[in-house]
Design a protein around this motif. Structure first.
Motif, PDB file in Angstrom:
ATOM      1  N   THR A  37       0.499  -0.952  -0.093  1.00 44.35           N
ATOM      2  CA  THR A  37      -0.137   0.036  -0.521  1.00 44.35           C
ATOM      3  C   THR A  37       0.956   1.317  -0.290  1.00 44.35           C
ATOM      4  O   THR A  37       0.783   2.278  -0.918  1.00 44.35           O
ATOM      5  CB  THR A  37      -1.157   0.124   1.097  1.00 44.35           C
ATOM      6  OG1 THR A  37      -1.710  -1.470   1.317  1.00 44.35           O
ATOM      7  CG2 THR A  37      -1.789   1.479   1.303  1.00 44.35           C
ATOM      8  N   ALA A  38       1.850   1.695   0.829  1.00 43.97           N
ATOM      9  CA  ALA A  38       3.030   2.635   0.810  1.00 43.97           C
ATOM     10  C   ALA A  38       3.802   2.610  -0.135  1.00 43.97           C
ATOM     11  O   ALA A  38       3.987   3.556  -1.008  1.00 43.97           O
ATOM     12  CB  ALA A  38       3.806   2.738   2.073  1.00 43.97           C
ATOM     13  N   LEU A  39       3.958   1.759  -1.302  1.00 43.22           N
ATOM     14  CA  LEU A  39       4.966   1.692  -2.402  1.00 43.22           C
ATOM     15  C   LEU A  39       3.937   1.943  -3.956  1.00 43.22           C
ATOM     16  O   LEU A  39       4.144   3.020  -4.437  1.00 43.22           O
ATOM     17  CB  LEU A  39       5.220   0.997  -2.363  1.00 43.22           C
ATOM     18  CG  LEU A  39       6.173   0.620  -4.331  1.00 43.22           C
ATOM     19  CD1 LEU A  39       7.037   1.017  -3.891  1.00 43.22           C
ATOM     20  CD2 LEU A  39       6.579  -1.412  -4.307  1.00 43.22           C
ATOM     21  N   VAL A  40       2.585   1.473  -3.421  1.00 47.33           N
ATOM     22  CA  VAL A  40       1.886   2.274  -4.593  1.00 47.33           C
ATOM     23  C   VAL A  40       1.578   3.855  -4.045  1.00 47.33           C
ATOM     24  O   VAL A  40       0.969   3.980  -5.156  1.00 47.33           O
ATOM     25  CB  VAL A  40       0.081   1.076  -4.709  1.00 47.33           C
ATOM     26  CG1 VAL A  40      -1.212   1.709  -5.427  1.00 47.33           C
ATOM     27  CG2 VAL A  40       0.996  -0.205  -5.399  1.00 47.33           C
ATOM     28  N   CYS A  41       1.612   3.638  -3.047  1.00 49.84           N
ATOM     29  CA  CYS A  41       0.944   5.286  -2.837  1.00 49.84           C
ATOM     30  C   CYS A  41       1.915   6.493  -3.123  1.00 49.84           C
ATOM     31  O   CYS A  41       0.850   7.691  -3.929  1.00 49.84           O
ATOM     32  CB  CYS A  41      -0.152   5.110  -1.472  1.00 49.84           C
ATOM     33  SG  CYS A  41      -1.307   4.648  -0.549  1.00 49.84           S
ATOM     34  N   ARG A  42       3.303   5.604  -2.721  1.00 49.83           N
ATOM     35  CA  ARG A  42       3.711   6.523  -3.510  1.00 49.83           C
ATOM     36  C   ARG A  42       4.267   6.530  -4.787  1.00 49.83           C
ATOM     37  O   ARG A  42       3.805   8.079  -5.565  1.00 49.83           O
ATOM     38  CB  ARG A  42       6.207   6.149  -2.541  1.00 49.83           C
ATOM     39  CG  ARG A  42       6.054   6.933  -3.378  1.00 49.83           C
ATOM     40  CD  ARG A  42       7.551   6.707  -1.723  1.00 49.83           C
ATOM     41  NE  ARG A  42       8.111   4.947  -2.189  1.00 49.83           N
ATOM     42  CZ  ARG A  42       8.516   4.559  -0.564  1.00 49.83           C
ATOM     43  NH1 ARG A  42       7.133   4.665  -0.233  1.00 49.83           N
ATOM     44  NH2 ARG A  42       8.112   2.900  -1.077  1.00 49.83           N
ATOM     45  N   GLU A  43       4.743   5.725  -5.464  1.00 47.81           N
ATOM     46  CA  GLU A  43       3.966   5.966  -6.618  1.00 47.81           C
ATOM     47  C   GLU A  43       2.749   6.780  -7.603  1.00 47.81           C
ATOM     48  O   GLU A  43       2.949   7.175  -8.282  1.00 47.81           O
ATOM     49  CB  GLU A  43       4.050   4.204  -7.762  1.00 47.81           C
ATOM     50  CG  GLU A  43       4.464   3.787  -9.132  1.00 47.81           C
ATOM     51  CD  GLU A  43       5.503   4.497  -9.828  1.00 47.81           C
ATOM     52  OE1 GLU A  43       4.834   4.618 -10.661  1.00 47.81           O
ATOM     53  OE2 GLU A  43       6.411   4.007  -8.934  1.00 47.81           O
ATOM     54  N   GLY A  70       1.693   9.111  -6.025  1.00 46.10           N
ATOM     55  CA  GLY A  70       1.146  10.731  -5.703  1.00 46.10           C
ATOM     56  C   GLY A  70      -0.218  10.792  -4.660  1.00 46.10           C
ATOM     57  O   GLY A  70      -0.031  11.961  -4.242  1.00 46.10           O
ATOM     58  N   ILE A  71      -0.398   9.035  -3.799  1.00 47.12           N
ATOM     59  CA  ILE A  71      -1.074   9.815  -2.762  1.00 47.12           C
ATOM     60  C   ILE A  71      -0.781   9.722  -1.450  1.00 47.12           C
ATOM     61  O   ILE A  71      -0.385   8.740  -0.852  1.00 47.12           O
ATOM     62  CB  ILE A  71      -2.146   8.618  -2.950  1.00 47.12           C
ATOM     63  CG1 ILE A  71      -3.168   8.044  -4.329  1.00 47.12           C
ATOM     64  CG2 ILE A  71      -3.726   8.071  -1.921  1.00 47.12           C
ATOM     65  CD1 ILE A  71      -3.526   6.751  -5.259  1.00 47.12           C
ATOM     66  N   ASP A  72      -1.683  10.106  -0.552  1.00 52.53           N
ATOM     67  CA  ASP A  72      -1.520  10.102   0.576  1.00 52.53           C
ATOM     68  C   ASP A  72      -1.652   8.905   1.395  1.00 52.53           C
ATOM     69  O   ASP A  72      -3.198   9.029   1.697  1.00 52.53           O
ATOM     70  CB  ASP A  72      -1.766  11.944   1.669  1.00 52.53           C
ATOM     71  CG  ASP A  72      -1.269  11.411   2.737  1.00 52.53           C
ATOM     72  OD1 ASP A  72      -0.844  11.206   3.500  1.00 52.53           O
ATOM     73  OD2 ASP A  72      -2.336  12.287   3.279  1.00 52.53           O
ATOM     74  N   PRO A  73      -0.733   7.846   1.949  1.00 46.93           N
ATOM     75  CA  PRO A  73      -1.253   7.330   2.334  1.00 46.93           C
ATOM     76  C   PRO A  73      -2.424   6.980   3.193  1.00 46.93           C
ATOM     77  O   PRO A  73      -3.675   6.568   3.567  1.00 46.93           O
ATOM     78  CB  PRO A  73       0.129   5.976   3.057  1.00 46.93           C
ATOM     79  CG  PRO A  73       1.338   7.087   2.908  1.00 46.93           C
ATOM     80  CD  PRO A  73       0.419   8.938   2.133  1.00 46.93           C
ATOM     81  N   ALA A  74      -2.483   8.711   4.770  1.00 50.49           N
ATOM     82  CA  ALA A  74      -3.564   8.469   5.297  1.00 50.49           C
ATOM     83  C   ALA A  74      -4.934   8.568   4.744  1.00 50.49           C
ATOM     84  O   ALA A  74      -5.584   8.723   5.873  1.00 50.49           O
ATOM     85  CB  ALA A  74      -3.131  10.303   5.533  1.00 50.49           C
ATOM     86  N   VAL A 110      -5.615   6.798   2.289  1.00 47.82           N
ATOM     87  CA  VAL A 110      -6.600   4.759   2.380  1.00 47.82           C
ATOM     88  C   VAL A 110      -7.123   4.305   3.459  1.00 47.82           C
ATOM     89  O   VAL A 110      -6.261   4.208   4.645  1.00 47.82           O
ATOM     90  CB  VAL A 110      -4.857   4.175   1.964  1.00 47.82           C
ATOM     91  CG1 VAL A 110      -5.891   2.927   0.919  1.00 47.82           C
ATOM     92  CG2 VAL A 110      -4.213   4.910   0.492  1.00 47.82           C
ATOM     93  N   ASP A 111      -7.762   3.884   3.513  1.00 46.60           N
ATOM     94  CA  ASP A 111      -8.585   3.791   4.373  1.00 46.60           C
ATOM     95  C   ASP A 111      -8.887   1.948   3.890  1.00 46.60           C
ATOM     96  O   ASP A 111     -10.342   1.565   3.635  1.00 46.60           O
ATOM     97  CB  ASP A 111     -10.112   3.798   4.411  1.00 46.60           C
ATOM     98  CG  ASP A 111     -10.679   2.874   6.516  1.00 46.60           C
ATOM     99  OD1 ASP A 111     -10.360   2.057   6.339  1.00 46.60           O
ATOM    100  OD2 ASP A 111     -11.736   4.008   6.701  1.00 46.60           O
ATOM    101  N   GLN A 125     -14.427   8.351  -7.119  1.00 46.74           N
ATOM    102  CA  GLN A 125     -13.319   9.330  -5.719  1.00 46.74           C
ATOM    103  C   GLN A 125     -12.471  10.779  -6.111  1.00 46.74           C
ATOM    104  O   GLN A 125     -12.698  11.469  -5.981  1.00 46.74           O
ATOM    105  CB  GLN A 125     -12.348   8.451  -4.982  1.00 46.74           C
ATOM    106  CG  GLN A 125     -13.589   7.493  -3.906  1.00 46.74           C
ATOM    107  CD  GLN A 125     -14.000   8.340  -2.544  1.00 46.74           C
ATOM    108  OE1 GLN A 125     -14.452   9.111  -2.840  1.00 46.74           O
ATOM    109  NE2 GLN A 125     -14.172   7.476  -1.941  1.00 46.74           N
ATOM    110  N   GLY A 126     -11.632  10.306  -7.722  1.00 48.34           N
ATOM    111  CA  GLY A 126     -10.894  10.883  -8.069  1.00 48.34           C
ATOM    112  C   GLY A 126     -11.491  12.243  -8.778  1.00 48.34           C
ATOM    113  O   GLY A 126     -11.307  12.829  -8.901  1.00 48.34           O
ATOM    114  N   ALA A 127     -12.873  11.754  -9.246  1.00 47.00           N
ATOM    115  CA  ALA A 127     -13.837  12.362 -10.006  1.00 47.00           C
ATOM    116  C   ALA A 127     -14.878  13.846  -9.288  1.00 47.00           C
ATOM    117  O   ALA A 127     -15.880  14.772  -9.443  1.00 47.00           O
ATOM    118  CB  ALA A 127     -14.839  12.018 -11.107  1.00 47.00           C
TER     119      ALA A 127
END
Length: 94
Positions: free
Chosen positions: A8-14, A16-20, A22-23, A54-56
């Motif tokens: 999850t951390a790796l994908v978020c970094r890739e 550009g999503i703040d891991p906080a 992500v529920d 969510q993105g839209a």
């Protein structure tokens, strides 16, 4: 840190999503409900569609609860199109 947290951390970094934001538990619970209530292949598709909404900015604040409820209601309707759709999805999943 377990594998899921690392991934999850790796994908978020890739992405550009703040891991906080992500529920993980809510998403996993939703996909479980959809996989069991509708069909296994519907689970990742539902998560993807939820992410698009969510993105839209079109997803309602209670999107996870709504979709989980829809999946559980779908599971309770074992007649007609729901049963046919589930059977076809399950057959293609094997």
């Amino acid at each position: 840190m377990n594998v899921l947290e690392e991934w999850t951390a790796l994908v978020c970094r890739e992405l550009g999503i703040d891991p906080a934001r992500v529920d993980r538990t809510a998403v996993l619970d939703l996909t479980r409900d959809v996989a069991h209530g509708v069909a296994r292949p519907a689970a990742p598709l539902t998560a993807y569609l939820m992410g698009l909404a969510q993105g839209a900015g079109t997803a309602p604040p209670d999107v996870v609860e709504r979709l989980s409820r829809m999946a559980k209601d779908w599971a309770g309707a074992d007649t007609g199109a729901n049963a046919e759709t589930r059977a076809a999805a399950d057959a293609s999943d094997s």
